[in-house]
Enzyme design. Structure first.
Site, mmCIF file in Angstrom:
data_model
loop_
_atom_site.group_PDB
_atom_site.id
_atom_site.type_symbol
_atom_site.label_atom_id
_atom_site.label_comp_id
_atom_site.label_asym_id
_atom_site.label_seq_id
_atom_site.Cartn_x
_atom_site.Cartn_y
_atom_site.Cartn_z
ATOM 1 N N VAL A 77 0.949 -1.145 0.156
ATOM 2 C CA VAL A 77 0.061 -0.099 0.099
ATOM 3 C C VAL A 77 0.886 1.154 -0.137
ATOM 4 O O VAL A 77 1.877 1.472 0.796
ATOM 5 C CB VAL A 77 -0.900 0.013 1.265
ATOM 6 N N CYS A 78 0.493 2.031 -0.876
ATOM 7 C CA CYS A 78 1.474 3.443 -1.031
ATOM 8 C C CYS A 78 1.257 4.389 0.356
ATOM 9 O O CYS A 78 0.116 4.531 0.649
ATOM 10 C CB CYS A 78 0.972 4.189 -1.995
ATOM 11 N N ILE A 79 2.308 4.565 0.897
ATOM 12 C CA ILE A 79 2.222 5.285 2.279
ATOM 13 C C ILE A 79 1.729 6.761 2.191
ATOM 14 O O ILE A 79 0.880 7.133 2.971
ATOM 15 C CB ILE A 79 3.756 5.093 3.141
ATOM 16 N N ALA A 82 -1.607 6.509 1.291
ATOM 17 C CA ALA A 82 -2.680 5.872 2.689
ATOM 18 C C ALA A 82 -2.662 6.861 3.604
ATOM 19 O O ALA A 82 -3.634 6.985 4.259
ATOM 20 C CB ALA A 82 -1.872 4.748 3.089
#
Lengths: 130, 130, 102
Positions: A77-79, A82
């Site tokens: 998941v792209c930080i 997110a």
């Protein structure tokens, strides 16, 4: 063949995460490797383990968790995406002083470099979005 | 010191093309696409950007966002050169259809026909579109 | 190099199919998925454009998405091939690169 999958939309509003799931399932069944699934834009919402869809509907997050566990798929998941949208793992929640975390098991939070790496390492990068 | 991923991927250069087809501000795609572009350049990949359809509006001069309470990210397109991203292509047909010319754009670009863009797209290893 | 393009938007609402057709080279393939499957129907205002593009580009449509929308294969422009998800995977392996016209 080695596949990377990019999912740009969250569950339910768009079909993207469902189509990507059906694609991944078929790819695995055909003996291909899914090197990584990368969740970006609203796609990060797929990683929320707080969603409670009606019992007679599919559970998009559960579908992905089961597929990933059974096939050892790296779910990233792209930080940045997110954090914008309130998706935090336990470490991030603590670091940011938030009262809860909400990332389902199997998913891990990391940087956009993981998407670029998937582009470099995979034979094909297949995008699903809106 | 080099990051682990930099060592792992050393020497592996792929052609990444980003096709921008959406207008800025109304949705987040343009902004988050730009973030991927910058990271891809940091991986020393061969990066090119195409602006077509409403994507040409992303690089319109004179964006002033104070009134909508959002960050004006258009200066970032000007900074791309500093990241060695110099291959910016704009679809002539999309400009024409929207009453724009290269003079309206915030950066120097190469204006191309769709046939020329099709040739370029065909040479890519990884194409991403947001 | 032959490329696989996917279009997931209805051609009656967005220009994705138009843009895809004008930038897909001869020898490439277009797979219509999700709301993009409406572009495969006969007798619509975009059907002529699709038929013309089929001179040089191979068109596919995702069967499960058609069925979900109440469309049967008889309503599809002749020459467009219906594939399932396994067929979608095969198409990605048989083309050198991939572009999703989102």
């Amino acid at each position: 063949m080695k596949f990377g999958i990019l999912i740009n939309e969250g569950p339910f509003t768009h079909q993207a995460a469902d189509t990507a799931y059906q694609f991944a399932k078929a790819a695995v069944a055909a003996g291909h490797e899914i090197f990584r699934v990368f969740f970006y834009h609203d796609g990060v919402n797929v990683a929320s383990d707080l969603a409670v869809p009606p019992q007679d509907d599919r559970n998009v997050t559960d579908n992905w968790v089961k597929l990933a566990e059974a096939n050892n798929i790296d779910m990233v998941v792209c930080i940045a995406a997110a954090q914008r949208r309130g998706l935090l793992d336990a470490n991030e929640a603590q670091r940011q002083g938030k009262r809860a975390d909400n990332i389902a098991p199997v998913f891990r939070i990391s940087g956009l470099g993981q998407l670029v790496e998937a582009g470099i390492e995979c034979d094909r990068l297949v995008t699903f979005g809106d | 010191m080099a990051e682990p991923w930099e060592e792992e991927n050393e020497g592996k250069v792929k052609k990444f093309m980003f096709i921008n087809r959406k207008a800025p501000y109304g949705t987040i795609y343009a902004l988050e696409s730009l973030e991927v572009v910058l990271i891809t350049a940091a991986f020393d990949q061969d990066v090119s950007l195409v602006f077509t359809d409403d994507g040409v509006f992303q690089i319109k001069k004179g964006q002033t966002t104070a009134g909508i309470g959002m960050k004006n990210f258009s200066p970032t397109y000007r900074a791309l050169e500093g990241y060695d991203i110099e291959k910016l292509y704009v679809d002539k047909e999309s400009l024409d259809a929207r009453g724009l010319t290269a003079e309206d754009l915030i950066v120097d670009v190469e204006v191309m026909s769709r046939a020329q863009l099709a040739d370029l797209m065909n040479e890519q290893d990884v194409v991403m579109s947001f | 190099m032959a490329m696989l393009h996917t279009v997931n938007k209805s051609p009656f609402e967005r220009v994705s199919l138009d843009s895809c057709i004008s930038m897909a080279k001869k020898g490439s393939s277009v797979l219509l998925i999700e709301d993009g499957v409406y572009g495969a129907l006969k007798g619509t205002k975009v059907a002529d454009k699709v038929s013309k593009a089929m001179d040089g580009i191979t068109f596919y449509v995702l069967g499960p998405d058609l069925a979900a929308r109440g469309m049967t294969e008889e309503r599809i422009i002749s020459g467009i091939k219906v594939v399932d998800y396994a067929g979608f995977v095969d198409l990605t392996t048989k083309h050198e690169n991939f572009q999703a016209w989102l």
